[in-house]
Write an enzyme that holds these catalytic residues in place. Structure first.
Site, PDB file in Angstrom:
ATOM      1  N   GLU A  71       0.820  -1.219   0.000  1.00  0.00           N
ATOM      2  CA  GLU A  71       0.000   0.000   0.000  1.00  0.00           C
ATOM      3  C   GLU A  71       0.851   1.266   0.000  1.00  0.00           C
ATOM      4  O   GLU A  71       1.598   1.506   0.954  1.00  0.00           O
ATOM      5  CB  GLU A  71      -0.884  -0.006   1.254  1.00  0.00           C
ATOM      6  CG  GLU A  71      -1.784   1.201   1.391  1.00  0.00           C
ATOM      7  CD  GLU A  71      -2.701   1.099   2.601  1.00  0.00           C
ATOM      8  OE1 GLU A  71      -2.269   0.544   3.633  1.00  0.00           O
ATOM      9  OE2 GLU A  71      -3.848   1.570   2.514  1.00  0.00           O
TER      10      GLU A  71
ATOM     11  N   GLU B  73     -12.221   0.996   5.029  1.00  0.00           N
ATOM     12  CA  GLU B  73     -11.278   1.104   6.146  1.00  0.00           C
ATOM     13  C   GLU B  73     -11.477   2.451   6.831  1.00  0.00           C
ATOM     14  O   GLU B  73     -11.519   3.495   6.174  1.00  0.00           O
ATOM     15  CB  GLU B  73      -9.838   1.013   5.635  1.00  0.00           C
ATOM     16  CG  GLU B  73      -8.819   1.147   6.754  1.00  0.00           C
ATOM     17  CD  GLU B  73      -7.396   1.145   6.228  1.00  0.00           C
ATOM     18  OE1 GLU B  73      -6.645   0.229   6.574  1.00  0.00           O
ATOM     19  OE2 GLU B  73      -7.040   2.061   5.465  1.00  0.00           O
TER      20      GLU B  73
HETATM   21  C1  LER Z   1      -2.981   3.526   6.895  1.00  0.00           C
HETATM   22  O1  LER Z   1      -3.211   4.846   6.627  1.00  0.00           O
HETATM   23  C2  LER Z   1      -3.794   2.643   6.029  1.00  0.00           C
HETATM   24  O2  LER Z   1      -4.373   3.062   5.081  1.00  0.00           O
HETATM   25  C3  LER Z   1      -3.913   1.225   6.370  1.00  0.00           C
HETATM   26  O3  LER Z   1      -4.385   0.495   5.299  1.00  0.00           O
HETATM   27  C4  LER Z   1      -2.737   0.553   6.948  1.00  0.00           C
HETATM   28  O4  LER Z   1      -2.316   1.099   8.108  1.00  0.00           O
HETATM   29 MN    MN Z   2      -5.514   1.679   3.727  1.00  0.00          MN
END
Ligand code: LER
Ligand code: MN
Length: 278
Positions: A146, A240
């Protein structure tokens, strides 16, 4: 496409005391949950596998690099420990029935040395992910790396760089997690950035620009969904966000105010929006 929700909305860790969340997540229409995989020794993989199966869900895992470890460190002992840590994460994820580990698995979130990434760090990351090839194949797990916004990392900020990193690794089990929250900060155009990830796209975090409920902010959702359809993306769309009082985790995500009436409304209202507009 499958719909998931990251349990960071409720809790920083996930154990048996949180299993009661699973029926509610299923009932809300999610296909799966994304669970934290930060300290693999503390994960009861067998219990998680059973709970996930009982609730007819699937799971993915979200990993961050714990303090003291780094895949790009200039100390070879630290890199070695990080490789071992990631190998353990891969094994634990597989034992729990997960096929995907996603997250910024290069250096701890918030590590900012005050300079740009250098080519040694890039090469060390490539070497680390290449060295995980056997463990990924043996356990049938994919790693989705990511890129984060500039306030959380200096190492990988854009979709283009993340795709280039995976190109250098050269293993289809190592791809990109594209998070619309980070992309909204770093990219000129979120949808075009997603397209640029191309065949390396393995996971998507569908997050609003303020980490609030998808559909209530200014992320270009029609554009993102058009690109995902064009790319024939059939992986996860995982909401998320982070609870408002998770201690260190809220601090890392810099959540200092309510983003929605309750953290869980980000999940339960968010999925309605995503399903209606996909
Ligand atoms: C953090 O900003 C994030 O996007 C997560 O997916 C992993 O910490
Ligand atoms: Mn994330």
């Amino acid at each position: 496409m499958k719909f998931g929700v990251n349990t960071f909305i409720w809790t920083a860790t996930f154990d048996q005391s949180h299993f009661a969340l699973l029926p509610r997540i299923k009932e809300a229409g999610f296909d799966g949950v994304e669970l934290p995989l930060i300290n693999p020794d503390q994960v009861d993989a067998g219990a998680i596998r059973r709970a996930i199966e009982e609730n007819q869900l699937e799971c993915t895992f979200c990993s961050v690099i714990p303090a003291g470890l780094s895949a790009i460190s200039d100390e070879s002992t630290v890199r070695g420990k990080t490789r071992e840590h990631l190998q353990t994460c891969i094994q634990v994820a597989a034992e729990a029935g997960g096929k995907l580990i996603a997250g910024p698995v290069y250096s701890p979130v918030g590590y900012l040395p005050g300079r740009r990434r250098n080519s040694d760090e890039w090469n060390r990351a490539v070497e680390c992910y290449q060295s995980l090839g056997d463990a990924l194949a043996r356990n049938d797990v994919t790693l989705a790396i990511e890129p984060l916004n500039r306030f959380e990392t200096y190492f990988l900020n854009t979709a283009e760089d993340a795709a280039a990193l995976c190109e250098a690794v050269g293993n289809p089990r190592v791809g990109v997690l594209f998070d619309t929250f980070h992309a909204n900060i770093e990219e000129k155009d979120v949808a075009s950035a997603c397209r640029r990830v191309g065949r390396h796209l393995k996971h998507v975090h569908t997050c609003e620009n303020d980490r609030g409920t998808p559909g209530t902010g200014h992320v270009d959702w029609p554009g993102v969904f058009a690109v995902l359809r064009e790319m024939k993306y059939d992986g996860w769309l995982t909401i998320e966000s982070f609870g408002f009082a998770l201690g260190e985790l809220s601090a890392a995500a810099s959540i200092w105010r309510d983003l929605a009436p309750t953290p869980e409304s980000i999940a339960f209202d968010g999925i309605k929006f995503l399903k209606a507009h996909r």
